[in-house]
Design a protein around this motif. Structure first.
Motif, PDB file in Angstrom:
ATOM      1  N   TYR B  35     -10.859  -0.463   5.420  1.00 22.40           N
ATOM      2  CA  TYR B  35     -11.404  -0.237   4.091  1.00 22.40           C
ATOM      3  C   TYR B  35     -10.730  -1.192   3.117  1.00 22.40           C
ATOM      4  CZ  TYR B  35     -12.917   4.436   5.696  1.00 22.40           C
ATOM      5  OH  TYR B  35     -13.507   5.499   6.354  1.00 22.40           O
ATOM      6  N   GLN B  37      -9.834  -1.191  -1.167  1.00 24.91           N
ATOM      7  CA  GLN B  37      -9.828  -0.347  -2.360  1.00 24.91           C
ATOM      8  C   GLN B  37      -9.692  -1.227  -3.586  1.00 24.91           C
ATOM      9  OE1 GLN B  37      -6.537   2.402  -2.928  1.00 24.91           O
ATOM     10  NE2 GLN B  37      -7.787   3.696  -4.241  1.00 24.91           N
ATOM     11  N   LEU B  88      -6.516  -4.035  -2.066  1.00 26.36           N
ATOM     12  CA  LEU B  88      -5.630  -3.210  -1.251  1.00 26.36           C
ATOM     13  C   LEU B  88      -6.426  -2.782  -0.024  1.00 26.36           C
ATOM     14  CD1 LEU B  88      -2.952  -1.681  -0.873  1.00 26.36           C
ATOM     15  CD2 LEU B  88      -3.893   0.142  -2.305  1.00 26.36           C
ATOM     16  N   PHE B  90      -6.823  -0.797   3.580  1.00 25.20           N
ATOM     17  CA  PHE B  90      -6.351   0.334   4.369  1.00 25.20           C
ATOM     18  C   PHE B  90      -7.005   0.333   5.741  1.00 25.20           C
ATOM     19  CE2 PHE B  90      -3.779   2.856   1.592  1.00 25.20           C
ATOM     20  CZ  PHE B  90      -4.248   2.601   0.325  1.00 25.20           C
ATOM     21  N   PHE B 103      -4.835   7.641   7.489  1.00 26.90           N
ATOM     22  CA  PHE B 103      -4.728   6.310   6.912  1.00 26.90           C
ATOM     23  C   PHE B 103      -3.333   5.718   7.067  1.00 26.90           C
ATOM     24  CE2 PHE B 103      -8.646   5.368   4.602  1.00 26.90           C
ATOM     25  CZ  PHE B 103      -9.323   6.551   4.818  1.00 26.90           C
ATOM     26  N   PRO B 105      -0.433   2.812   5.551  1.00 26.78           N
ATOM     27  CA  PRO B 105       0.161   2.684   4.218  1.00 26.78           C
ATOM     28  C   PRO B 105      -0.488   1.639   3.324  1.00 26.78           C
ATOM     29  CG  PRO B 105       1.526   1.581   5.817  1.00 26.78           C
ATOM     30  CD  PRO B 105       0.447   2.271   6.596  1.00 26.78           C
TER      31      PRO B 105
END
Lengths: 113, 112
Positions: B35, B37, B88, B90, B103, B105
């Protein structure tokens, strides 16, 4: 439009008070997860629900697939509850090769002393 | 609880650079996900996999490749990084496709 609508976008609470966060779904979802993202950016699993209500300490979550919503209740808020809360939901066709979570845009919670 | 690790935790590269983000899970989960973000968007799915050698397209795949080399390891590749890929990232894993996801870090990537 967004399949997962999260509200409010921001919330401020005093220590010891409580409130509810909500996610509305525009399509039928079969499960929902709630996460807290802390100040370091880590995503902490809070709940996974396929139906009904779960409770863990000062947190309680409900998922109503038929009425297309989920809620996260926080009671007796503490400073460490500050962060951003996300709900994420699986569509009814998820699973197998179509496994996907759709995230809401989050609720930023600030707890003040 | 599931253990998902990511490396590096922070990365800075230049436009046109080649970047590989790594993810490892040690809980014998079948599914792994990448993912990104971004502010105002929540998390968005780039690619996912349900086993070694498998790759499924997510919702925002443009500019990204991914490879699942083993059950434990899932890599995200940016072959010509662009500033719009500053984000960011993940990684997550789950036992099956319709189960709770766990998830890592996160990796903060900056493309200058």
């Amino acid at each position: 439009g967004d399949q997962v609508e999260q509200s409010p976008s921001a919330l401020s609470l005093h220590e010891g008070t409580g409130s509810a966060l909500r996610c509305n779904f525009t399509t039928t979802m079969r499960a929902v997860q709630w996460f807290q993202q802390n100040s370091r950016g880590s995503l902490i699993n809070l709940f996974y629900l396929a139906s009904g209500t779960k409770e863990n300490g000062r947190l309680k979550s409900t998922f109503n697939s038929k009425e297309s919503y989920s809620t996260l209740h926080i009671r007796d808020a503490q400073l460490e509850d500050s962060g951003t809360y996300f709900c994420a939901a699986e569509g009814v066709n998820s699973g197998g090769s179509n496994a996907k979570l759709t995230f809401g845009k989050g609720t930023k919670l600030s707890v003040k002393s | 609880e599931a253990a998902v690790t990511q490396s590096p935790r922070n990365k800075v590269t230049v436009t046109g650079g080649n970047v590989t983000l790594s993810c490892r899970q040690t809980n014998s989960h079948n599914y792994m996900y990448w993912y990104r973000q971004d502010t105002g968007h929540g998390l968005r799915l780039i690619h996912y996999s349900y086993g070694a050698g498998n790759l499924q397209i997510g919702d925002v795949p443009d500019g990204y490749k991914a490879t699942r080399t083993t059950q434990e390891d899932f890599f995200l590749l940016l072959e010509l990084a662009s500033p719009s890929q500053t984000s960011l990232y993940f990684c997550a894993s789950s036992k099956l496709g319709a189960y709770e996801q766990y998830f890592g870090p996160g990796t903060r990537l900056t493309v200058l």
